[in-house]
Motif scaffolding. Structure first.
Motif, PDB file in Angstrom:
ATOM      1  N   ARG A 171      25.951  18.731 -12.698  1.00  0.00           N
ATOM      2  CA  ARG A 171      24.690  17.977 -12.656  1.00  0.00           C
ATOM      3  C   ARG A 171      24.767  16.697 -13.468  1.00  0.00           C
ATOM      4  NH1 ARG A 171      22.796  18.726  -8.498  1.00  0.00           N
ATOM      5  NH2 ARG A 171      20.898  17.710  -9.154  1.00  0.00           N
ATOM      6  N   PHE A 174      26.453  13.077 -11.384  1.00  0.00           N
ATOM      7  CA  PHE A 174      25.814  12.468 -10.233  1.00  0.00           C
ATOM      8  C   PHE A 174      25.335  11.056 -10.509  1.00  0.00           C
ATOM      9  CE2 PHE A 174      26.146  16.482  -8.441  1.00  0.00           C
ATOM     10  CZ  PHE A 174      26.036  16.297  -7.081  1.00  0.00           C
ATOM     11  N   GLU A 177      20.504   7.770  -8.895  1.00  0.00           N
ATOM     12  CA  GLU A 177      19.536   7.712  -7.797  1.00  0.00           C
ATOM     13  C   GLU A 177      19.589   8.947  -6.898  1.00  0.00           C
ATOM     14  OE1 GLU A 177      23.122   5.324  -6.254  1.00  0.00           O
ATOM     15  OE2 GLU A 177      22.146   5.720  -8.160  1.00  0.00           O
ATOM     16  N   LYS A 178      20.593   9.793  -7.103  1.00  0.00           N
ATOM     17  CA  LYS A 178      20.696  10.990  -6.270  1.00  0.00           C
ATOM     18  C   LYS A 178      20.058  12.214  -6.916  1.00  0.00           C
ATOM     19  CE  LYS A 178      23.370   8.759  -3.302  1.00  0.00           C
ATOM     20  NZ  LYS A 178      23.123   8.571  -1.869  1.00  0.00           N
ATOM     21  N   LEU A 179      19.495  12.026  -8.101  1.00  0.00           N
ATOM     22  CA  LEU A 179      18.864  13.161  -8.768  1.00  0.00           C
ATOM     23  C   LEU A 179      17.477  13.430  -8.184  1.00  0.00           C
ATOM     24  CD1 LEU A 179      19.691  12.741 -12.562  1.00  0.00           C
ATOM     25  CD2 LEU A 179      20.335  14.621 -11.076  1.00  0.00           C
ATOM     26  N   PRO A 180      16.985  14.633  -8.371  1.00  0.00           N
ATOM     27  CA  PRO A 180      15.613  14.930  -7.930  1.00  0.00           C
ATOM     28  C   PRO A 180      14.634  14.043  -8.693  1.00  0.00           C
ATOM     29  CG  PRO A 180      16.612  16.834  -9.029  1.00  0.00           C
ATOM     30  CD  PRO A 180      17.667  15.799  -8.922  1.00  0.00           C
ATOM     31  N   VAL A 181      13.433  13.994  -8.222  1.00  0.00           N
ATOM     32  CA  VAL A 181      12.433  13.135  -8.843  1.00  0.00           C
ATOM     33  C   VAL A 181      12.325  13.454 -10.334  1.00  0.00           C
ATOM     34  CG1 VAL A 181      10.024  12.441  -8.839  1.00  0.00           C
ATOM     35  CG2 VAL A 181      11.173  12.977  -6.693  1.00  0.00           C
ATOM     36  N   VAL A 182      12.355  12.438 -11.138  1.00  0.00           N
ATOM     37  CA  VAL A 182      12.334  12.645 -12.585  1.00  0.00           C
ATOM     38  C   VAL A 182      10.960  12.310 -13.136  1.00  0.00           C
ATOM     39  CG1 VAL A 182      14.782  12.189 -12.826  1.00  0.00           C
ATOM     40  CG2 VAL A 182      13.163  10.317 -13.034  1.00  0.00           C
ATOM     41  N   PRO A 183      10.496  13.111 -14.088  1.00  0.00           N
ATOM     42  CA  PRO A 183       9.207  12.825 -14.726  1.00  0.00           C
ATOM     43  C   PRO A 183       9.253  11.468 -15.419  1.00  0.00           C
ATOM     44  CG  PRO A 183      10.041  15.011 -15.317  1.00  0.00           C
ATOM     45  CD  PRO A 183      11.153  14.298 -14.622  1.00  0.00           C
ATOM     46  N   ILE A 188      17.561   8.644 -17.682  1.00  0.00           N
ATOM     47  CA  ILE A 188      18.547   9.191 -16.764  1.00  0.00           C
ATOM     48  C   ILE A 188      19.951   8.775 -17.166  1.00  0.00           C
ATOM     49  CG2 ILE A 188      19.445   8.714 -14.461  1.00  0.00           C
ATOM     50  CD1 ILE A 188      17.626  11.004 -14.523  1.00  0.00           C
TER      51      ILE A 188
ATOM     52  N   ARG B 128      18.188  15.573   2.185  1.00  0.00           N
ATOM     53  CA  ARG B 128      17.937  15.661   0.745  1.00  0.00           C
ATOM     54  C   ARG B 128      16.487  15.353   0.430  1.00  0.00           C
ATOM     55  NH1 ARG B 128      21.175  12.071  -0.890  1.00  0.00           N
ATOM     56  NH2 ARG B 128      19.609  10.741  -1.867  1.00  0.00           N
ATOM     57  N   PHE B 132      13.858  17.611  -1.566  1.00  0.00           N
ATOM     58  CA  PHE B 132      13.241  17.146  -2.807  1.00  0.00           C
ATOM     59  C   PHE B 132      11.712  17.123  -2.696  1.00  0.00           C
ATOM     60  CE2 PHE B 132      17.036  14.644  -4.739  1.00  0.00           C
ATOM     61  CZ  PHE B 132      17.660  15.844  -4.963  1.00  0.00           C
ATOM     62  N   PHE B 139       9.666  21.903  -9.488  1.00  0.00           N
ATOM     63  CA  PHE B 139      10.474  21.326 -10.560  1.00  0.00           C
ATOM     64  C   PHE B 139       9.584  20.745 -11.655  1.00  0.00           C
ATOM     65  CE2 PHE B 139      13.090  18.090 -12.557  1.00  0.00           C
ATOM     66  CZ  PHE B 139      14.329  18.697 -12.663  1.00  0.00           C
ATOM     67  N   PHE B 143       9.295  22.077 -15.445  1.00  0.00           N
ATOM     68  CA  PHE B 143       9.570  21.170 -16.565  1.00  0.00           C
ATOM     69  C   PHE B 143       8.462  21.244 -17.614  1.00  0.00           C
ATOM     70  CE2 PHE B 143       9.025  16.775 -18.254  1.00  0.00           C
ATOM     71  CZ  PHE B 143      10.161  16.751 -19.046  1.00  0.00           C
ATOM     72  N   PHE B 159      14.484  18.003 -20.033  1.00  0.00           N
ATOM     73  CA  PHE B 159      14.821  17.597 -18.666  1.00  0.00           C
ATOM     74  C   PHE B 159      16.282  17.874 -18.351  1.00  0.00           C
ATOM     75  CE2 PHE B 159      16.678  14.393 -15.875  1.00  0.00           C
ATOM     76  CZ  PHE B 159      15.942  14.588 -14.730  1.00  0.00           C
ATOM     77  N   TRP B 160      17.148  17.510 -19.254  1.00  0.00           N
ATOM     78  CA  TRP B 160      18.572  17.714 -18.965  1.00  0.00           C
ATOM     79  C   TRP B 160      18.937  19.192 -18.977  1.00  0.00           C
ATOM     80  CZ3 TRP B 160      21.752  14.834 -16.466  1.00  0.00           C
ATOM     81  CH2 TRP B 160      21.529  13.451 -16.402  1.00  0.00           C
ATOM     82  N   ASN B 163      18.016  20.567 -15.773  1.00  0.00           N
ATOM     83  CA  ASN B 163      19.029  20.202 -14.793  1.00  0.00           C
ATOM     84  C   ASN B 163      20.271  21.078 -14.890  1.00  0.00           C
ATOM     85  OD1 ASN B 163      19.100  18.123 -12.711  1.00  0.00           O
ATOM     86  ND2 ASN B 163      18.154  16.819 -14.254  1.00  0.00           N
TER      87      ASN B 163
END
Lengths: 210, 210
Positions: A171, A174, A177-183, A188, B128, B132, B139, B143, B159-160, B163
């Motif tokens: 994980r 990567f 931009e390919k990660l799931p939506v981030v809070p 990142i 994808r 997502f 998710f 979180f 967050f990490w 992941n």
DNA sequence: CCATAAGTCAAACGTTTGTTTTAATCGCAC
DNA sequence: GTGCGATTAAAACAAACGTTTGACTTATGG
């Protein structure tokens, strides 16, 4: 003369596109167009699309694996010389540090890491078998060192925990931009060292769980 | 009359083939041939290949996500009612138990799990983004609950670590034959409960690391 | 300067892809 | 039975794929 500047450009561009868009979704026409070379150059220099991706793996993964193997051997030897077992942290760092430091070691290395993060789940049998063949010995040695580090665990448990660790590490390789939506408010982009620390904290605790 | 037995067979067969061989490597001709239906049935019943895979996700992931959301809400409410913070173990179990128990809940569920294990790294943007979009709320809630469980950690760290946990969990949803080479004497096939215990032991320790 | 090999190029090859089209078939209310 | 919407069947579609071909250009050693 070029002395096959074409070959290098193909490797660089294909690495990037395979990583960003996947092996099957990337046509040789896109690769050669972006590299500014003729379509037939892939056949001429590599023989096939599959041989091209194998060359990409070979170029990056061979030195990376040699470093990981060397560090794992060192961990084992140092522990043996001191008459003790290797620790889980030593084993994990021997695998993780070369991997994440490698990310910043060359311009295209980040893309390659994304590629191997994906190779674990690659649908294409050819690509997956190329990867497994190259990673096999590292995985096996890592498993043995971890078994020594945690002699009270069954080999089954060590195997699965190693698999969990592989999943966690993947994980980190990567492209953002390919990660799931981030809070909101989440970083990142981490430096390799911060990422390593986070991973090691998490995985050492997991490995050392009873 | 069939009352769209064709539609169900297409979903079942496509789920299996997409999981085993990947979305792009599986042509609609293979799917329809194996399902014993006509090629045009995909267009007729779903509209497109992409809509077919979306229907597959919809069918399985919606109830699974509802269960996970419900359990996460319950964890939060129970902790709130008792005037305490939720624990990392409660949060992890709320996510993991439905996931792995689901594996044995229906004949094709194992294939579907393999599919979502792969969706995390799916090269195809459409697939994808379908995944997502469906997993996003789970998710996000996961979180938040983990942030409550570990208030001393920065949101970045949580967050990490989440992941990392996702990566570890995804290593459990694969079909055995797709795993890297396994050392001799390792059990690849575990019962859902054993798998859950292993995962929770590992991940709770990782989450509770300082 | 020439012969030879290495490299590049545009064009075409035969497949396979997802999708569409057109006709035939089925189940059932009327 | 008749008619009608729902479903299936076979065929064809254009586009994209990896690969191959054969002619052309370039660099190099004798």
């Amino acid at each position: 003369m070029d002395k096959s500047d074409t070959k290098q450009r193909l490797l660089d561009v294909a690495e990037k596109l395979f990583a960003s868009n996947g092996y099957h979704c990337t046509s040789l026409r896109k690769v050669t167009a972006k590299a500014g070379v003729n379509l037939a150059a892939v056949s001429y220099h590599f023989g096939s699309k599959e041989a091209l991706v194998e060359a990409i793996f070979e170029r990056r993964l061979r030195p990376l694996n040699e470093e990981r193997m060397g560090r794992l051997e060192t961990v084992r030897a140092a522990a043996g010389a001191a008459g003790r077992k290797p620790t889980a942290e030593e084993a994990l760092r021997a695998f993780i540090e070369p991997t994440l430091r490698f990310r910043d070691s060359a311009p295209g290395a980040r893309y390659f890491l994304h590629l191997i993060g994906r190779a674990l789940t690659e649908p294409d049998d050819a690509v997956r078998s190329i990867f497994f063949r190259m990673i096999g010995p590292v995985f096996a040695l890592m498993f043995e060192v971890l078994c020594e580090a945690r002699p009270n665990l069954s080999r089954n448990q060590v195997f699965w925990r190693l698999n969990f660790a592989i999943g966690a590490i993947s994980r980190c390789t990567f492209l953002p931009e390919k990660l799931p939506v981030v809070p909101a408010g989440i970083e990142i982009e981490l430096s390799a060292d911060r990422q390593i620390d986070m991973l090691v904290d998490f995985l050492v605790a997991g490995m050392e769980a009873p």
